[in-house]
Design a protein around this motif. Structure first.
Motif, short mmCIF file in Angstrom:
data_model
loop_
_atom_site.label_atom_id
_atom_site.label_comp_id
_atom_site.label_asym_id
_atom_site.label_seq_id
_atom_site.Cartn_x
_atom_site.Cartn_y
_atom_site.Cartn_z
N GLY A 90 0.80 -1.23 0.00
CA GLY A 90 0.00 0.00 0.00
C GLY A 90 0.83 1.28 0.00
N ASP A 91 2.10 1.17 0.42
CA ASP A 91 2.97 2.37 0.49
C ASP A 91 3.75 2.61 -0.81
OD1 ASP A 91 4.51 0.08 0.66
OD2 ASP A 91 5.89 0.86 2.16
N VAL A 92 3.53 1.80 -1.85
CA VAL A 92 4.34 1.93 -3.08
C VAL A 92 4.04 3.25 -3.81
CG1 VAL A 92 4.69 0.96 -5.40
CG2 VAL A 92 4.69 -0.55 -3.41
N LYS A 93 5.09 3.98 -4.16
CA LYS A 93 4.96 5.25 -4.89
C LYS A 93 5.64 5.20 -6.26
CE LYS A 93 2.95 7.54 -1.56
NZ LYS A 93 1.49 7.45 -1.62
N PHE A 94 6.58 4.28 -6.43
CA PHE A 94 7.30 4.17 -7.71
C PHE A 94 7.37 2.71 -8.14
CE2 PHE A 94 8.88 7.96 -5.69
CZ PHE A 94 8.78 8.90 -6.71
N VAL A 95 7.07 2.47 -9.40
CA VAL A 95 7.27 1.14 -9.97
C VAL A 95 8.29 1.31 -11.08
CG1 VAL A 95 6.21 -0.82 -11.13
CG2 VAL A 95 4.92 0.44 -9.39
N CYS A 96 9.47 0.69 -10.91
CA CYS A 96 10.55 0.83 -11.88
C CYS A 96 10.72 -0.48 -12.64
CB CYS A 96 11.85 1.20 -11.19
SG CYS A 96 11.71 2.74 -10.28
N LEU A 97 10.83 -0.36 -13.96
CA LEU A 97 10.92 -1.54 -14.80
C LEU A 97 12.11 -1.44 -15.75
CD1 LEU A 97 7.17 -1.52 -15.47
CD2 LEU A 97 8.34 -3.65 -14.94
N GLY A 98 12.72 -2.58 -16.02
CA GLY A 98 13.79 -2.65 -17.01
C GLY A 98 13.81 -4.06 -17.55
N GLY A 99 14.53 -4.27 -18.64
CA GLY A 99 14.46 -5.57 -19.32
C GLY A 99 14.97 -6.75 -18.50
N LYS A 100 16.19 -6.61 -17.94
CA LYS A 100 16.86 -7.78 -17.35
C LYS A 100 16.57 -7.93 -15.87
CE LYS A 100 20.95 -7.03 -20.27
NZ LYS A 100 22.35 -6.60 -20.22
N SER A 101 16.40 -9.18 -15.41
CA SER A 101 16.11 -9.38 -13.99
C SER A 101 17.32 -9.01 -13.13
CB SER A 101 15.63 -10.79 -13.71
OG SER A 101 16.62 -11.70 -14.04
N LYS A 102 18.54 -9.33 -13.60
CA LYS A 102 19.75 -9.01 -12.81
C LYS A 102 19.90 -7.50 -12.64
CE LYS A 102 22.23 -12.45 -11.29
NZ LYS A 102 21.75 -12.64 -9.96
N ARG A 103 19.60 -6.76 -13.72
CA ARG A 103 19.72 -5.31 -13.63
C ARG A 103 18.74 -4.75 -12.61
NH1 ARG A 103 17.45 -2.30 -18.23
NH2 ARG A 103 18.72 -3.65 -19.53
#
Ligand code: R2B
Ligand code: URA
Length: 319
Positions: free
Chosen positions: A47-60
């Motif tokens: 419920g406290d999430v303010k940013f969802v960050c996404l990128g291609g690779k799981s390791k990154r």
């Protein structure tokens, strides 16, 4: 492929609880590819999430989660492998590892997840992340893609902040096919997010620009490379296409997700931004090699860090 322009843009923000408009959503849902369901205390945990960050690779994205963890001063509201260990010994837990498709980490008010390559893979995880913040009843969430790209007339290592995303036909739309119909959705990033991302980028590197991004459905032919296994055009056609994209449409880089990403975020009503480093100048070459003599792998890794460092700074300054 030209669909009807027909879309609804969600309106959220200003402290209002995030709500998806889909009337078919029920109270009980399984987020199958994230390996999470509505039985998992979503409101309490996320419920406290303010940013969802996404990128291609799981390791990154795991690396980004670890970087954030340090930069945000080891926030307690993170999800750990073993929360009973002393703070210094804890490691972040991959919350989606059990489903085997994506990785997702929670660091304070930030989710860091990977999306794989291209709109097919991205759209699946984005549907489920949007549902996750809906069920968690989050407020004022921003989505940011941190990625890699090919630059147009830019030195490798340059950071590009996307203004509008263009498809492979050089149109600023994302075409969603549903029930046998094609619908075009708009693909702009949020003006405040891109301006602030650019300010953060300039405080880290002098080589950063805001520009349009061509988002292709593949790495080779749709990005006009000559070095794929198959090629249906001449070098002259390739050069004319890339030059036109650059000169007429202000395209500064090419990648594979920003049309789908911006269109879905806009439809759902979350702010979004895209920040990508350019790994190669496509006006000069096709192959992603790094610059000779400096250790290819190392240099690519260094460049890949730039969007992560900038995004972490952006988040820290926004909290
Ligand atoms: C950038 O890099 C990937 C292809 O190598 C793709 O996900 C993208 O957008
Ligand atoms: N990712 C892409 O999609 N294209 C490039 O040229 C480099 C990275």
């Amino acid at each position: 492929l030209s669909g009807t322009i027909l879309y609804q843009v969600g309106k959220q923000g200003n402290g209002k609880t995030f709500r998806l408009a889909n009337p078919y959503l029920t109270e009980k849902e399984t987020l199958y590819h994230l390996g999470i369901s509505t039985d998992d205390n979503l409101q309490q945990r996320f419920g406290d999430v303010k940013f969802v960050c996404l990128g291609g690779k799981s390791k990154r994205m795991q690396n980004f989660a670890n970087l954030l963890y340090t930069d945000l001063g080891c926030p307690e509201n993170s999800e750990y492998e073993d929360a009973t260990l002393p703070p210094g010994d804890r490691t972040l837990r991959d919350l989606s590892g059990s489903a085997g498709r994506y990785s997702m980490f929670k660091v304070g008010p930030v989710l860091s997840a990977n999306h794989g390559i291209g709109p097919a893979s991205l759209s699946v995880v984005l549907h489920e992340l949007l549902k996750l913040i809906h069920f968690a009843r989050c407020t004022d969430v921003t989505f940011i893609r941190i990625g890699t790209s090919g630059g147009l007339g830019l030195d490798p290592g340059t950071v590009v902040i996307t203004d509008k995303a263009y498809n492979g036909l050089l149109k600023p739309v994302y075409t969603q096919v549903a029930c046998g119909k094609a619908i075009d959705y708009p693909t702009s990033t949020h003006p405040e997010v891109r301006t602030k991302l650019h300010e953060c980028a300039l405080s880290v590197t002098s080589q950063s620009v805001i520009g349009n991004t061509l988002s292709a459905n593949d790495f080779y032919e749709e990005q006009a490379r000559l070095d794929g296994a198959l090629c249906s055009y001449s070098e002259e056609e390739k050069n004319a296409f890339i030059q036109k994209a650059h000169d007429i449409h202000g395209i500064k880089n090419m990648e594979m997700e920003s049309t789908c990403f911006t269109a879905m975020c806009t439809r759902a009503g979350v702010k979004c931004g895209v920040i990508c480093v350019a790994l190669v100048d496509r006006l000069v070459r096709d192959n992603v090699t790094g610059v000779k003599g400096t250790g290819i792998g190392c240099q690519l890794k260094e460049w890949e860090m730039l969007p992560q460092i900038i995004c972490s700074k952006y988040i820290k300054e926004s909290l």
